[in-house]
Design a protein around this motif. Structure first.
Motif, short mmCIF file in Angstrom:
data_model
loop_
_atom_site.label_atom_id
_atom_site.label_comp_id
_atom_site.label_asym_id
_atom_site.label_seq_id
_atom_site.Cartn_x
_atom_site.Cartn_y
_atom_site.Cartn_z
N ALA A 246 -27.66 58.48 2.75
CA ALA A 246 -26.51 59.39 2.71
C ALA A 246 -25.37 58.81 3.52
O ALA A 246 -25.56 57.96 4.40
N LEU A 247 -24.17 59.30 3.21
CA LEU A 247 -22.97 59.00 3.98
C LEU A 247 -22.20 60.29 4.18
O LEU A 247 -22.15 61.13 3.27
N ALA A 248 -21.59 60.45 5.34
CA ALA A 248 -20.76 61.61 5.62
C ALA A 248 -19.43 61.15 6.19
O ALA A 248 -19.41 60.49 7.24
N HIS A 249 -18.35 61.45 5.49
CA HIS A 249 -17.00 61.12 5.94
C HIS A 249 -16.55 62.22 6.92
O HIS A 249 -16.51 63.40 6.55
N ILE A 250 -16.22 61.83 8.14
CA ILE A 250 -15.90 62.82 9.18
C ILE A 250 -14.41 63.11 9.13
O ILE A 250 -13.60 62.40 9.74
N THR A 251 -14.06 64.17 8.41
CA THR A 251 -12.66 64.55 8.23
C THR A 251 -12.45 65.94 8.84
O THR A 251 -12.98 66.23 9.90
N GLY A 252 -11.64 66.80 8.20
CA GLY A 252 -11.42 68.13 8.72
C GLY A 252 -12.72 68.89 8.86
O GLY A 252 -13.51 68.96 7.93
N GLY A 253 -12.96 69.46 10.03
CA GLY A 253 -14.24 70.08 10.33
C GLY A 253 -15.09 69.24 11.26
O GLY A 253 -16.11 69.71 11.79
N GLY A 254 -14.66 67.98 11.46
CA GLY A 254 -15.32 67.13 12.44
C GLY A 254 -16.78 66.85 12.13
O GLY A 254 -17.26 67.01 11.01
#
Length: 347
Positions: A246-254
């Motif tokens: 998996a990958l998680a892009h850390i954008t709005g919501g941190g």
């Protein structure tokens, strides 16, 4: 009574078609520099064609994403430093795409302004081309909208649209399990989220954008305009190992809101906040605002712009693949049973 001898043109209404044509000619070399296998034509048509087979796909599934830059644009416009917001635009779209397991292939932009300034617009779009080169993604077209009465002064807005592909059955997330390792990919700065709060913090501090930066060299604006990191080349290398879950892009919501999007129901994560060193910009923003730790973690990326998830047995291979493309991952935690993110340590 109307004077039948008077005439009005589109230019009289504030729209300069010749300026738009001049912009297209100026940016053609930048767009051409992003060409990759699969691109079938250049700028200027009514649409853009792309050959998925020529790009190497046999049974592809298309994936799309769209995003903007947010109020980070306000700083760029107010300081005249518009050269890198195009990189932000590309990053926000393509970094989302790869989290689905897709390789970004082509990109289109939408640039809207009240009065077209060819030089300023070209600098923005050349930045978009720079971002596309970093992502190995073709800039195949876009729209420049001159809309008098909609935007004041030098104001403009941006939107981006990215399309990628993956072979059928290769989507992420997949096979995420308790005990999987969380690899944090360092951010380059604030990236492109939380800027409405950033602007409030700077206003409260009494500093101007062009004042000396209190936490580094150069101006405050130069640090806050640091472009968003584009993670495509390292994450594609990690995908090719076959060990990425998996990958998680850390954008709005941190970290708090984005990592759970990559985890199946019933699984959460433990994250050690002492596993990485925060960039000075976050220490300054958090201190100036008096942010509680929980609020900071769901507002800013706090130094981690992307999280890769893999089984322990695959961690070394995934780390090596990421490092081969210039990203040094940090082991920041593990997947655990139970929903939600639990933190140890302190910002």
């Amino acid at each position: 009574m109307t004077d039948k001898n008077s005439t009005l043109t589109y230019a009289d209404a504030g729209v300069d078609i010749d300026a738009g044509n001049a912009l297209v000619e100026r940016i053609k070399p930048a767009a051409s520099s992003t060409k990759r296998p699969g691109v079938m034509d250049g700028l200027g048509g009514f649409g853009a064609m792309f050959d998925l087979r020529a790009a190497g796909f046999k049974d592809p599934v298309l994936v799309s994403a769209t995003d903007g830059v947010g109020t980070k644009l306000r700083i760029a416009i107010d300081t005249g430093n518009v050269d890198t917001v195009g990189i932000d635009l590309v990053a926000m779209c393509v970094n989302d795409l790869v989290c689905q397991g897709a390789i970004p292939l082509f990109f289109l932009d939408y640039f809207a302004t009240g009065k077209l300034d060819i030089d300023s617009a070209a600098r923005v779009i050349e930045g978009i081309a720079d971002g596309c080169r970093q992502a190995d993604t073709a800039l195949v077209g876009g729209e420049t909208a001159e809309m008098p009465g909609m935007y004041e002064g030098d104001d403009f807005d941006l939107a981006g649209f990215a399309v990628g592909a993956m072979e059928r059955g290769q989507s992420l997330p997949r096979n995420v399990a308790e005990g999987d390792v969380l690899l944090g990919l360092p951010s380059s700065g604030v990236h492109s989220n939380g800027y409405s709060l950033v602007r409030k913090i700077v206003e409260k501090s009494g500093l101007g954008w062009n004042d000396p930066c209190p936490f580094g060299e150069g101006t405050l604006a130069s640090h806050l305009l640091e472009p968003t990191k584009i993670y495509i080349k390292p994450t594609v290398a990690a995908l090719k190992t076959g060990g990425l879950n998996a990958l998680a892009h850390i954008t709005g919501g941190g970290l708090t809101e984005n990592l759970p999007r990559a985890l199946p129901a019933g699984l959460g994560a433990d994250i050690d906040l002492d596993a990485w060193q925060r960039l000075p910009v976050f220490n300054w923003l958090i201190g100036q605002a008096g942010l509680e730790q929980a609020e900071a973690l769901k507002t800013f990326n706090c130094g981690i712009g992307m999280i890769a998830v893999c089984a322990e047995r695959n961690a070394s291979a995934v780390e090596a693949a990421l490092a081969s493309e210039g990203v040094q991952p940090v082991r920041i935690g593990r997947v655990t049973r139970g929903n939600g993110i639990r933190y140890s340590g302190a910002l």
